[in-house]
Scaffold this motif. Structure first.
Motif, short mmCIF file in Angstrom:
data_model
loop_
_atom_site.label_atom_id
_atom_site.label_comp_id
_atom_site.label_asym_id
_atom_site.label_seq_id
_atom_site.Cartn_x
_atom_site.Cartn_y
_atom_site.Cartn_z
N LEU A 131 19.63 43.56 43.64
CA LEU A 131 19.82 43.46 42.20
C LEU A 131 21.37 43.87 41.77
O LEU A 131 22.13 43.38 41.03
N ALA A 132 21.56 45.13 42.27
CA ALA A 132 22.90 45.64 42.04
C ALA A 132 24.14 44.73 42.53
O ALA A 132 25.00 44.59 41.73
N THR A 133 23.93 44.37 43.62
CA THR A 133 24.99 43.44 44.03
C THR A 133 25.17 42.07 43.57
O THR A 133 26.04 41.68 43.13
N VAL A 134 24.06 41.69 43.11
CA VAL A 134 23.88 40.39 42.30
C VAL A 134 24.49 40.44 40.86
O VAL A 134 25.43 39.73 40.65
N ARG A 135 24.20 41.69 40.27
CA ARG A 135 24.71 41.91 38.89
C ARG A 135 26.26 42.18 39.24
O ARG A 135 27.03 41.57 38.13
N LEU A 136 26.64 42.85 39.97
CA LEU A 136 28.22 43.02 40.47
C LEU A 136 28.88 41.65 40.45
O LEU A 136 29.88 41.36 40.00
N LEU A 137 28.35 40.64 41.22
CA LEU A 137 28.60 39.37 41.36
C LEU A 137 28.73 38.55 40.00
O LEU A 137 29.82 38.10 39.68
N LEU A 138 27.72 38.55 39.46
CA LEU A 138 27.67 37.81 38.17
C LEU A 138 28.83 38.37 37.34
O LEU A 138 29.48 37.91 36.43
N ALA A 180 31.55 39.86 38.07
CA ALA A 180 33.08 39.18 38.47
C ALA A 180 33.15 37.91 38.08
O ALA A 180 34.26 37.56 37.84
N ILE A 181 32.05 37.20 38.21
CA ILE A 181 32.34 35.59 37.94
C ILE A 181 32.76 35.57 36.42
O ILE A 181 33.49 35.00 35.91
N LYS A 182 31.81 36.32 35.44
CA LYS A 182 32.05 36.38 33.98
C LYS A 182 33.54 36.81 33.75
O LYS A 182 33.82 36.17 32.83
N GLN A 183 33.75 37.91 34.33
CA GLN A 183 35.27 38.47 34.12
C GLN A 183 36.32 37.26 34.24
O GLN A 183 37.04 37.11 33.50
N LYS A 184 36.12 36.59 35.30
CA LYS A 184 37.21 35.53 35.77
C LYS A 184 37.02 34.45 34.85
O LYS A 184 38.09 34.12 34.46
N GLU A 185 36.03 34.22 34.32
CA GLU A 185 35.77 33.26 33.28
C GLU A 185 36.30 33.57 31.83
O GLU A 185 36.96 32.72 31.19
N VAL A 186 36.03 34.95 31.63
CA VAL A 186 36.81 35.26 30.43
C VAL A 186 38.25 35.45 30.52
O VAL A 186 39.07 34.93 29.48
N ASP A 187 38.79 35.79 31.43
CA ASP A 187 40.24 36.05 31.74
C ASP A 187 40.99 34.57 31.73
O ASP A 187 41.88 34.33 31.23
N VAL A 216 33.77 29.87 42.18
CA VAL A 216 32.67 30.93 42.52
C VAL A 216 32.70 31.33 43.71
O VAL A 216 32.52 32.87 44.09
N ALA A 217 32.77 30.42 44.60
CA ALA A 217 32.92 30.94 46.13
C ALA A 217 34.03 31.58 46.53
O ALA A 217 33.94 32.64 47.34
N ALA A 218 35.22 31.38 45.81
CA ALA A 218 36.56 32.22 45.91
C ALA A 218 36.32 33.69 45.28
O ALA A 218 36.67 34.73 45.83
N VAL A 219 35.39 33.76 44.50
CA VAL A 219 35.12 35.12 44.01
C VAL A 219 34.44 35.95 44.90
O VAL A 219 34.64 37.03 45.16
N ILE A 220 33.50 35.23 45.28
CA ILE A 220 32.47 35.75 46.41
C ILE A 220 33.28 36.11 47.73
O ILE A 220 33.13 37.49 47.86
#
Length: 148
Positions: A23-30, A32-39, A49-53
């Motif tokens: 749960l903690a890891t998946v939340r961290l991933l989401l 990071a994805i959201k941060q990239k989308e906002v930026d 998304v694969a690049a973020v991962i």
């Protein structure tokens, strides 16, 4: 189902199953994805998304080596567990032979002949191999192909 949707579903599943690490890891991933989308003010596709991962996995690998150097195996093990969870979302990696064949095909396609053509060759290979091959390995193969 898109990769992002799959990750969101996995977060819900981890919540219900009370799997704290997942749960903690998946939340961290989401996050990071959201941060990239906002930026970037865009909706990320599966490739982005694969690049973020991949970036998160690389960070974890660096942390593991630093923790092991500092004799903190407990922290290294925690990072390794996160790498395992994150790697499950990445596409299947190409074998060394497949990567070498892709580099050889790109050399033939672009007519690259010397080290000066490395940038042109990497520009062709990066979109094709991103997420499927280790780009450091691709870079080594390109250098070897252009040197000889």
């Amino acid at each position: 189902m898109s990769l992002k949707a799959r990750i969101t579903e996995d977060m819900k599943t981890a919540m219900k199953a009370k799997e704290a690490t997942r749960l903690a890891t998946v939340r961290l991933l989401l996050a990071a994805i959201k941060q990239k989308e906002v930026d970037e003010r865009v909706e990320l596709d599966d490739t982005a998304v694969a690049a973020v991962i991949e970036k998160l996995v690389k960070q974890r690998k660096d942390s593991v080596s630093q923790y092991q150097a500092a004799a903190r195996q407990d922290l290294a093990d925690a990072e390794q567990a996160e790498i395992t969870i994150l790697a499950a979302y990445l596409p299947e990696k190409m074998s060394s032979e497949e990567t070498a064949a892709a580099v050889a095909a790109a050399v033939a396609e672009t007519g690259a002949s010397g080290p000066a053509d490395m940038g042109k060759l990497m520009a062709v290979l990066k979109p094709r191999l991103a997420g499927k091959a280790d780009m450091a390995e691709v870079s080594k193969l390109v250098k070897a192909a252009l040197a000889g």
